[in-house]
Design an enzyme around this catalytic site. Structure first.
Site, PDB file in Angstrom:
ATOM      1  N   GLY A  32      -6.161  -4.516   1.792  1.00 40.22           N
ATOM      2  CA  GLY A  32      -6.929  -5.125   2.890  1.00 40.22           C
ATOM      3  C   GLY A  32      -6.007  -5.596   4.002  1.00 40.22           C
ATOM      4  N   HIS A  35      -4.740  -2.672   9.435  1.00 41.15           N
ATOM      5  CA  HIS A  35      -4.245  -2.518  10.808  1.00 41.15           C
ATOM      6  C   HIS A  35      -4.157  -1.024  11.100  1.00 41.15           C
ATOM      7  CE1 HIS A  35      -0.530  -1.579   8.762  1.00 41.15           C
ATOM      8  NE2 HIS A  35      -0.547  -2.772   8.163  1.00 41.15           N
ATOM      9  N   GLY A  37      -1.819   0.996  11.077  1.00 48.87           N
ATOM     10  CA  GLY A  37      -1.031   1.769  10.102  1.00 48.87           C
ATOM     11  C   GLY A  37      -1.939   2.286   8.991  1.00 48.87           C
ATOM     12  N   HIS A  38      -2.791   1.394   8.460  1.00 50.21           N
ATOM     13  CA  HIS A  38      -3.740   1.837   7.424  1.00 50.21           C
ATOM     14  C   HIS A  38      -4.697   2.895   7.978  1.00 50.21           C
ATOM     15  CE1 HIS A  38      -2.920  -2.393   5.928  1.00 50.21           C
ATOM     16  NE2 HIS A  38      -2.666  -1.677   4.859  1.00 50.21           N
ATOM     17  N   LYS A 150       6.442   3.065   5.471  1.00 42.45           N
ATOM     18  CA  LYS A 150       7.115   1.773   5.640  1.00 42.45           C
ATOM     19  C   LYS A 150       7.567   1.260   4.275  1.00 42.45           C
ATOM     20  CE  LYS A 150       5.064  -2.119   6.667  1.00 42.45           C
ATOM     21  NZ  LYS A 150       5.475  -3.040   5.591  1.00 42.45           N
ATOM     22  N   ASP A 151       6.696   1.445   3.283  1.00 44.68           N
ATOM     23  CA  ASP A 151       7.060   1.086   1.910  1.00 44.68           C
ATOM     24  C   ASP A 151       7.719   2.308   1.278  1.00 44.68           C
ATOM     25  OD1 ASP A 151       5.788  -1.639   1.669  1.00 44.68           O
ATOM     26  OD2 ASP A 151       4.099  -0.453   2.351  1.00 44.68           O
ATOM     27  N   MET A 185       4.145  -1.912  11.900  1.00 43.93           N
ATOM     28  CA  MET A 185       2.897  -2.624  11.579  1.00 43.93           C
ATOM     29  C   MET A 185       2.883  -3.045  10.124  1.00 43.93           C
ATOM     30  SD  MET A 185      -0.130  -0.986  13.760  1.00 43.93           S
ATOM     31  CE  MET A 185       0.087  -0.755  15.520  1.00 43.93           C
ATOM     32  N   SER A 186       2.423  -4.272   9.911  1.00 44.79           N
ATOM     33  CA  SER A 186       2.344  -4.820   8.559  1.00 44.79           C
ATOM     34  C   SER A 186       1.289  -5.909   8.548  1.00 44.79           C
ATOM     35  CB  SER A 186       3.700  -5.431   8.180  1.00 44.79           C
ATOM     36  OG  SER A 186       3.557  -6.295   7.069  1.00 44.79           O
ATOM     37  N   THR A 187       0.584  -6.020   7.449  1.00 37.80           N
ATOM     38  CA  THR A 187      -0.392  -7.113   7.316  1.00 37.80           C
ATOM     39  C   THR A 187       0.312  -8.460   7.476  1.00 37.80           C
ATOM     40  OG1 THR A 187      -1.670  -5.720   5.840  1.00 37.80           O
ATOM     41  CG2 THR A 187      -2.115  -8.090   5.746  1.00 37.80           C
TER      42      THR A 187
HETATM   43  O1  PAF Z   1       1.131  -0.669  -0.261  1.00 38.62           O
HETATM   44  C1  PAF Z   1       0.220  -1.415  -0.661  1.00 38.62           C
HETATM   45  O2  PAF Z   1      -0.611  -1.899   0.099  1.00 38.62           O
HETATM   46  C2  PAF Z   1       0.137  -1.754  -2.130  1.00 38.62           C
HETATM   47  O3  PAF Z   1       1.383  -1.864  -2.703  1.00 38.62           O
HETATM   48  C3  PAF Z   1      -0.753  -0.770  -2.918  1.00 38.62           C
HETATM   49  C4  PAF Z   1      -0.169   0.634  -2.899  1.00 38.62           C
HETATM   50  C5  PAF Z   1      -2.157  -0.750  -2.359  1.00 38.62           C
HETATM   51  C6  PAF Z   1      -0.833  -1.193  -4.389  1.00 38.62           C
HETATM   52  O4  PAF Z   1      -1.405  -2.450  -4.532  1.00 38.62           O
END
Ligand code: PAF
Length: 279
Positions: A32, A35, A37-38, A150-151, A185-187
């Site tokens: 949730g 932004h 990015g999602h 980003k991750d 971008m990041s939450t």
């Molecule tokens: O990247 C994320 O938002 C979280 O690590 C994920 C992949 C949804 C797992 O909870």
């Protein structure tokens, strides 16, 4: 119209219907706080499959005791609007009990890659990520799943998990989406004060400068040392590492792509960023 599912059974009934009609399913797991990015992941998912399912689940097992699980931004109503607007077909928003009926203990061994970089600063974090992603894949059984770069370490660890467990899901990634001034971008950017937000784009600038120095032929350890000094002018450095982008091990003669990976604190907010480039 987007369907919202709070239970596994309701979700799986609809997924079964879709599969019976030969629809392919793309999955975008999120926590949730959505932004752009999602939304870029959602758009990519829409191009790659007939139906898109997004999950919103703030996974307790990937947070340590002293982290922001309790404060993690909850913008559920706005998230629903954004997902509807982006023509998502299904939103899965389960409870902790639905995801972990047997309790929270993690059980997949991810080895050394889970203990370096963010895994060193956040012990147990990637065990929690792999645990929840495996559980979500098991529930949704998507044809493909989309993750952001980003991750970057998370992305590699998830690919490793898929290979290790021979899961039948294709992992697709999307490049980092940045604000106009370069901040990834990041939450968690929501946590930044106005002053912190102003200095935050320096991180990306510093990483780009390091990339330029390496490409100019500067010795990596010298260039990293310079970058470290620059970063520490504005931030508390957690780590900066320059590694082989495919293995996250030390660069060797065989390294074709380099990853500069960095985590910093601005005040109490921890941000990560990276730059990946061909040698
Ligand atoms: O990247 C994320 O938002 C979280 O690590 C994920 C992949 C949804 C797992 O909870």
């Amino acid at each position: 119209m987007m369907q919202v599912f709070n239970t596994i059974t309701a979700l799986q009934n609809t997924l079964d219907d879709w599969r019976a009609k030969d629809r392919t399913i793309a999955f975008v797991p999120t926590m949730g706080g959505l932004h752009d990015g999602h939304l870029a992941l959602v758009k990519l998912a829409k191009q790659k499959a007939d139906k898109v399912v997004v999950s919103i689940f703030v996974n307790p097992t990937q947070f340590s005791e002293n982290e922001d699980f309790d404060q993690y931004p909850n913008t559920f109503e706005q998230d629903v609007l954004l997902l509807e607007r982006n023509q998502v077909d299904g939103l899965f928003s389960p409870s902790v009990e639905q995801i972990y009926p047997q309790g929270l203990d993690a059980d997949i061994d991810i080895g050394e890659i889970g203990n370096i970089l963010c895994g060193a600063s956040r012990p147990g974090h990637f065990q929690g990520v792999v645990q929840v992603v495996n559980r979500l894949f098991d529930i949704v059984k998507p044809n493909l799943a989309v993750f952001g770069k980003k991750d970057y370490q998370q992305l590699l660890i998830i690919k490793q998990m898929v290979a290790q467990l021979s899961l039948d899901v294709k992992i697709i990634s999307h490049s980092i989406v940045r604000e106009k001034d370069g901040l990834a971008m990041s939450t968690r950017n929501q946590y930044l004060s106005a002053d912190e937000r102003k200095v935050s784009p320096n991180l990306y600038r510093n990483l780009l400068e390091l990339k330029r120095e390496i490409q100019k032929g500067q010795a990596i350890n010298v260039a990293v040392k310079q970058a470290r000094m620059q970063i520490e002018k504005n931030f508390k450095l957690d780590y900066i590492e320059t590694l082989d982008a495919n293995t996250l091990k030390q660069i060797t003669d065989n390294t074709s792509e380099i990853a500069i990976l960095c985590a910093i604190f601005i005040g109490s907010t921890r941000l990560i960023d990276n730059v990946i480039f061909r040698r």
